[in-house]
Write a protein that holds these residues in place. Structure first.
Motif, PDB file in Angstrom:
ATOM      1  N   SER A 152       0.855  -1.184   0.000  1.00 41.92           N
ATOM      2  CA  SER A 152       0.000   0.000   0.000  1.00 41.92           C
ATOM      3  C   SER A 152       0.894   1.238   0.000  1.00 41.92           C
ATOM      4  O   SER A 152       2.117   1.139   0.037  1.00 41.92           O
ATOM      5  CB  SER A 152      -0.886   0.017   1.246  1.00 41.92           C
ATOM      6  OG  SER A 152      -0.078   0.165   2.413  1.00 41.92           O
ATOM      7  N   ASN A 153       0.258   2.402  -0.031  1.00 37.89           N
ATOM      8  CA  ASN A 153       1.035   3.640   0.080  1.00 37.89           C
ATOM      9  C   ASN A 153       1.899   3.634   1.331  1.00 37.89           C
ATOM     10  O   ASN A 153       3.040   4.091   1.320  1.00 37.89           O
ATOM     11  CB  ASN A 153       0.078   4.844   0.134  1.00 37.89           C
ATOM     12  CG  ASN A 153       0.025   5.603  -1.174  1.00 37.89           C
ATOM     13  OD1 ASN A 153       0.986   5.645  -1.925  1.00 37.89           O
ATOM     14  ND2 ASN A 153      -1.112   6.211  -1.444  1.00 37.89           N
ATOM     15  N   GLU A 154       1.348   3.093   2.412  1.00 36.69           N
ATOM     16  CA  GLU A 154       2.047   3.136   3.696  1.00 36.69           C
ATOM     17  C   GLU A 154       3.173   2.110   3.787  1.00 36.69           C
ATOM     18  O   GLU A 154       4.164   2.333   4.470  1.00 36.69           O
ATOM     19  CB  GLU A 154       1.049   2.899   4.837  1.00 36.69           C
ATOM     20  CG  GLU A 154       0.031   4.017   5.051  1.00 36.69           C
ATOM     21  CD  GLU A 154      -1.004   4.126   3.945  1.00 36.69           C
ATOM     22  OE1 GLU A 154      -1.431   5.260   3.644  1.00 36.69           O
ATOM     23  OE2 GLU A 154      -1.380   3.077   3.361  1.00 36.69           O
ATOM     24  N   THR A 155       3.019   0.979   3.102  1.00 39.32           N
ATOM     25  CA  THR A 155       3.992  -0.101   3.263  1.00 39.32           C
ATOM     26  C   THR A 155       4.995  -0.210   2.124  1.00 39.32           C
ATOM     27  O   THR A 155       5.995  -0.915   2.259  1.00 39.32           O
ATOM     28  CB  THR A 155       3.272  -1.453   3.396  1.00 39.32           C
ATOM     29  OG1 THR A 155       2.563  -1.746   2.173  1.00 39.32           O
ATOM     30  CG2 THR A 155       2.294  -1.438   4.557  1.00 39.32           C
TER      31      THR A 155
END
Length: 248
Positions: free
Chosen positions: A50-53
């Motif tokens: 994801s964007n975060e990971t």
């Protein structure tokens, strides 16, 4: 005595263990007398990117790269090629230079990396200032790519990110999806299109796209391998893989 098969050059290639596209792509572009020796960077196949990971996962690959460098050095290569692009765009031009220095200091060899190879490819075509970027990444990573190209004097007019949810999902993206991506970002205000993400199969498709768009379409695997060859003074032209290998 030189290597019987790699009598012109032996490339040590580092790529993620999840990557199934770089190795066949590089072998497809390999001239006679040049051999590629793949060293797999241990990469857990995250299934919820994801964007975060994304950055955390890519940074893990970056940290594991040096182990792959140490491994491939045992075959006594002449030069190194990085078969993973994201880590070569982090933190702009300074980050790319820092990555190159770290690998070259460890190995004592020159390395070709995707970010700087794309810059060299765009400059070889000449007159390119405004580009569009296509990636299998997430938007947060595309920001890093745009930052790098801005540092190198280019303007990213548009970009698209396929938001692949695992590292192996990148290799599952179809030609139809890639064509759709090209159409999303092309326009009269774009001088060239750059595709990043080495596990995205784009060599032949990018070559075909150049014919219908009438502008450079840079597939990162082509740019990286072209840069590696030319850096070793190997000037063979390779047909069917785009204008970069056919003209420069």
């Amino acid at each position: 005595m030189g290597d019987v098969l790699g009598w012109r050059c032996k490339f040590g290639v580092m790529g993620p263990s999840t990557n199934t596209v770089v190795q066949p792509d590089f072998d497809m572009m390999r001239p006679a007398g040049v051999t590629n020796h793949y060293s797999r960077i241990f990469t857990p196949n995250a299934d919820a990117v994801s964007n975060e990971t994304f950055r955390a996962g890519a940074e893990l690959i970056g940290r594991n790269t040096l182990d792959a460098v140490r491994s491939v050095m045992t075959c006594n290569p002449d030069a190194l090629v990085m078969g993973m692009s994201a880590v070569t765009f982090f933190d702009g031009a300074r980050g790319a230079d820092r990555f190159v220095k770290e690998v070259e200091d460890l190995s004592g060899l020159k390395i070709s990396v995707g970010s700087h190879a794309c810059t060299a490819a765009l400059n070889a075509h000449g007159g390119v200032k405004r580009i569009a970027v296509m990636s299998p990444y997430w938007p947060a990573m595309n920001i890093e790519v745009a930052r790098y190209f801005a540092d190198m004097g280019f303007s990213v007019v548009r970009d698209t990110a396929f938001r692949c949810t695992s590292w192996t999902d990148i290799a599952a993206q179809t030609p139809a999806r890639c064509v759709q991506g090209i159409k999303e970002i092309d326009g009269d205000d774009v001088d060239a299109i750059v595709q990043v993400g080495t596990n995205l199969s784009m060599v032949k498709l990018a070559a075909m796209a150049e014919l219908w768009l009438g502008k450079p379409v840079i597939a990162i695997n082509v740019a990286t391998y072209w840069h590696a060859l030319r850096s070793r003074g190997i000037t063979d032209k390779v047909e069917g893989c785009g204008s970069l290998l056919e003209r420069f």
